[in-house]
Design a protein around this motif. Structure first.
Motif, mmCIF file in Angstrom:
data_model
loop_
_atom_site.group_PDB
_atom_site.id
_atom_site.type_symbol
_atom_site.label_atom_id
_atom_site.label_comp_id
_atom_site.label_asym_id
_atom_site.label_seq_id
_atom_site.Cartn_x
_atom_site.Cartn_y
_atom_site.Cartn_z
ATOM 1 N N GLY A 1 7.226 33.805 -45.086
ATOM 2 C CA GLY A 1 7.476 32.513 -45.710
ATOM 3 C C GLY A 1 6.265 31.609 -45.809
ATOM 4 O O GLY A 1 6.392 30.457 -46.217
ATOM 5 N N ILE A 2 5.072 32.086 -45.468
ATOM 6 C CA ILE A 2 3.861 31.277 -45.598
ATOM 7 C C ILE A 2 3.423 31.297 -47.056
ATOM 8 O O ILE A 2 3.312 32.358 -47.670
ATOM 9 N N SER A 3 3.178 30.123 -47.606
ATOM 10 C CA SER A 3 2.745 30.021 -48.994
ATOM 11 C C SER A 3 1.272 30.382 -49.119
ATOM 12 O O SER A 3 0.438 29.934 -48.329
ATOM 13 N N TRP A 4 0.974 31.207 -50.134
ATOM 14 C CA TRP A 4 -0.390 31.618 -50.457
ATOM 15 C C TRP A 4 -0.693 31.209 -51.885
ATOM 16 O O TRP A 4 0.082 31.478 -52.796
ATOM 17 N N GLU A 5 -1.839 30.590 -52.066
ATOM 18 C CA GLU A 5 -2.315 30.174 -53.377
ATOM 19 C C GLU A 5 -3.531 31.029 -53.729
ATOM 20 O O GLU A 5 -4.447 31.164 -52.930
ATOM 21 N N THR A 6 -3.540 31.616 -54.907
ATOM 22 C CA THR A 6 -4.727 32.265 -55.434
ATOM 23 C C THR A 6 -5.139 31.441 -56.644
ATOM 24 O O THR A 6 -4.288 31.061 -57.452
ATOM 25 N N PHE A 7 -6.432 31.124 -56.746
ATOM 26 C CA PHE A 7 -6.800 30.192 -57.815
ATOM 27 C C PHE A 7 -8.240 30.340 -58.271
ATOM 28 O O PHE A 7 -9.109 30.775 -57.517
ATOM 29 N N HIS A 8 -8.446 29.964 -59.535
ATOM 30 C CA HIS A 8 -9.769 29.863 -60.146
ATOM 31 C C HIS A 8 -9.893 28.438 -60.665
ATOM 32 O O HIS A 8 -9.161 28.031 -61.574
ATOM 33 N N THR A 9 -10.793 27.658 -60.073
ATOM 34 C CA THR A 9 -11.026 26.279 -60.485
ATOM 35 C C THR A 9 -12.115 26.262 -61.549
ATOM 36 O O THR A 9 -13.158 26.882 -61.367
ATOM 37 N N PHE A 10 -11.854 25.539 -62.652
ATOM 38 C CA PHE A 10 -12.868 25.495 -63.701
ATOM 39 C C PHE A 10 -13.366 24.091 -64.027
ATOM 40 O O PHE A 10 -14.304 23.943 -64.798
ATOM 41 N N ARG A 11 -12.775 23.049 -63.406
ATOM 42 C CA ARG A 11 -13.340 21.709 -63.580
ATOM 43 C C ARG A 11 -12.772 20.766 -62.530
ATOM 44 O O ARG A 11 -11.737 21.024 -61.943
ATOM 45 N N GLU A 12 -13.496 19.668 -62.321
ATOM 46 C CA GLU A 12 -13.049 18.623 -61.405
ATOM 47 C C GLU A 12 -12.145 17.654 -62.149
ATOM 48 O O GLU A 12 -12.194 17.568 -63.375
ATOM 49 N N ASN A 13 -11.313 16.931 -61.392
ATOM 50 C CA ASN A 13 -10.448 15.883 -61.930
ATOM 51 C C ASN A 13 -10.716 14.594 -61.187
ATOM 52 O O ASN A 13 -11.152 14.613 -60.035
ATOM 53 N N THR A 14 -10.384 13.475 -61.806
ATOM 54 C CA THR A 14 -10.563 12.182 -61.153
ATOM 55 C C THR A 14 -9.334 11.760 -60.364
ATOM 56 O O THR A 14 -9.390 10.795 -59.613
ATOM 57 N N THR A 15 -8.221 12.486 -60.531
ATOM 58 C CA THR A 15 -6.998 12.172 -59.791
ATOM 59 C C THR A 15 -6.573 13.381 -58.969
ATOM 60 O O THR A 15 -6.955 14.518 -59.263
ATOM 61 N N TYR A 16 -5.752 13.127 -57.951
ATOM 62 C CA TYR A 16 -5.271 14.216 -57.089
ATOM 63 C C TYR A 16 -4.515 15.256 -57.901
ATOM 64 O O TYR A 16 -4.647 16.443 -57.679
ATOM 65 N N GLY A 17 -3.736 14.809 -58.851
ATOM 66 C CA GLY A 17 -3.000 15.733 -59.711
ATOM 67 C C GLY A 17 -1.518 15.484 -59.654
ATOM 68 O O GLY A 17 -0.995 14.945 -58.677
ATOM 69 N N ILE A 18 -0.844 15.897 -60.720
ATOM 70 C CA ILE A 18 0.597 15.675 -60.798
ATOM 71 C C ILE A 18 1.363 16.966 -60.978
ATOM 72 O O ILE A 18 2.574 16.960 -61.004
ATOM 73 N N ASP A 19 0.643 18.086 -61.121
ATOM 74 C CA ASP A 19 1.344 19.361 -61.269
ATOM 75 C C ASP A 19 2.174 19.645 -60.031
ATOM 76 O O ASP A 19 1.790 19.313 -58.914
ATOM 77 N N VAL A 20 3.297 20.245 -60.237
ATOM 78 C CA VAL A 20 4.181 20.593 -59.130
ATOM 79 C C VAL A 20 3.983 22.063 -58.799
ATOM 80 O O VAL A 20 4.098 22.927 -59.657
ATOM 81 N N ALA A 21 3.650 22.330 -57.552
ATOM 82 C CA ALA A 21 3.509 23.702 -57.084
ATOM 83 C C ALA A 21 4.737 24.043 -56.259
ATOM 84 O O ALA A 21 5.370 23.170 -55.672
ATOM 85 N N PRO A 22 5.077 25.291 -56.203
ATOM 86 C CA PRO A 22 6.313 25.672 -55.514
ATOM 87 C C PRO A 22 6.171 25.674 -54.006
ATOM 88 O O PRO A 22 5.091 25.851 -53.472
ATOM 89 N N ARG A 23 7.275 25.474 -53.360
ATOM 90 C CA ARG A 23 7.364 25.774 -51.938
ATOM 91 C C ARG A 23 7.986 27.156 -51.890
ATOM 92 O O ARG A 23 9.120 27.350 -52.311
ATOM 93 N N LEU A 24 7.228 28.103 -51.420
ATOM 94 C CA LEU A 24 7.671 29.486 -51.489
ATOM 95 C C LEU A 24 8.051 30.020 -50.121
ATOM 96 O O LEU A 24 7.410 29.724 -49.126
ATOM 97 N N THR A 25 9.078 30.793 -50.112
ATOM 98 C CA THR A 25 9.424 31.573 -48.940
ATOM 99 C C THR A 25 9.639 32.991 -49.429
ATOM 100 O O THR A 25 9.531 33.260 -50.616
ATOM 101 N N ALA A 26 9.968 33.868 -48.551
ATOM 102 C CA ALA A 26 10.183 35.253 -48.952
ATOM 103 C C ALA A 26 11.397 35.375 -49.877
ATOM 104 O O ALA A 26 11.503 36.316 -50.615
ATOM 105 N N THR A 27 12.294 34.380 -49.859
ATOM 106 C CA THR A 27 13.520 34.527 -50.638
ATOM 107 C C THR A 27 13.760 33.451 -51.690
ATOM 108 O O THR A 27 14.567 33.649 -52.563
ATOM 109 N N LYS A 28 13.102 32.284 -51.614
ATOM 110 C CA LYS A 28 13.406 31.245 -52.583
ATOM 111 C C LYS A 28 12.222 30.316 -52.785
ATOM 112 O O LYS A 28 11.309 30.271 -51.986
ATOM 113 N N ALA A 29 12.258 29.550 -53.859
ATOM 114 C CA ALA A 29 11.224 28.566 -54.147
ATOM 115 C C ALA A 29 11.890 27.215 -54.386
ATOM 116 O O ALA A 29 12.942 27.132 -54.986
ATOM 117 N N ALA A 30 11.259 26.142 -53.905
ATOM 118 C CA ALA A 30 11.727 24.781 -54.135
ATOM 119 C C ALA A 30 10.501 23.926 -54.440
ATOM 120 O O ALA A 30 9.414 24.218 -53.971
#
Length: 158
Positions: free
Chosen positions: A108-137
């Motif tokens: 149930g530990i969430s893992w992010e794999t990512f390629h960053t291609f630019r900086e932003n001036t804000t923290y961000g508003i995209d919603v990333a999932p809360r992942l477990t082995a069986t569900k996402a919220a």
């Protein structure tokens, strides 16, 4: 070349910045009112901390890659390992923009794999999932840690 990523939620950003800067012997490369990041070469890690509304502790782990081709390779490995990968294209999070893949490991530990291609001036508003082995919220930008159950380490010792 890949870089290990760890993201931790903290209660007190200022004292945490002092602690980790001393521990790493390095100053942060990104410093915001709610977020700080170190890009270290020894050990090779992208270590980030965020202060905010979530409980302190491990937020998620990950692998940062230098190209979308490397990201595709990791996503294919995760698929082969039997994990369903949630892809995000052009995601805006943690004062950066990039492409991502999210999975929950068998514990149930969430893992992010990512390629960053630019900086932003804000923290961000995209919603990333809360992942477990069986569900996402939904969670904001970084998955919240999965709830844990009582284990040998949290049970009283006799």
């Amino acid at each position: 070349m890949k870089r290990f990523h760890a993201h931790v939620r903290v209660d007190d950003l200022e004292s945490s910045v002092r602690f980790y800067s001393t521990l790493f012997g390095a100053v942060p490369v990104v410093r915001k009112s709610d977020y700080t990041k170190w890009m270290l070469d020894d050990p090779r890690i992208n270590f980030a901390i965020t202060a905010g509304s979530h409980a302190p502790g491990l937020d998620h782990l990950g692998l940062q890659v230098e190209s979308d081709d490397e990201l595709t390779t990791i996503v294919q490995r995760l698929d082969a390992a039997g994990q369903s990968v949630l892809r995000q294209e052009n995601a805006s999070c943690c004062y950066a923009q990039g492409n991502k893949g999210w999975v929950g490991d068998p514990s149930g530990i969430s893992w992010e794999t990512f390629h960053t291609f630019r900086e932003n001036t804000t923290y961000g508003i995209d919603v990333a999932p809360r992942l477990t082995a069986t569900k996402a919220a939904p969670a904001c930008c970084a998955p919240a840690p999965a709830a844990s159950s009582t284990s040998c380490c949290s049970a009283s010792k006799g």
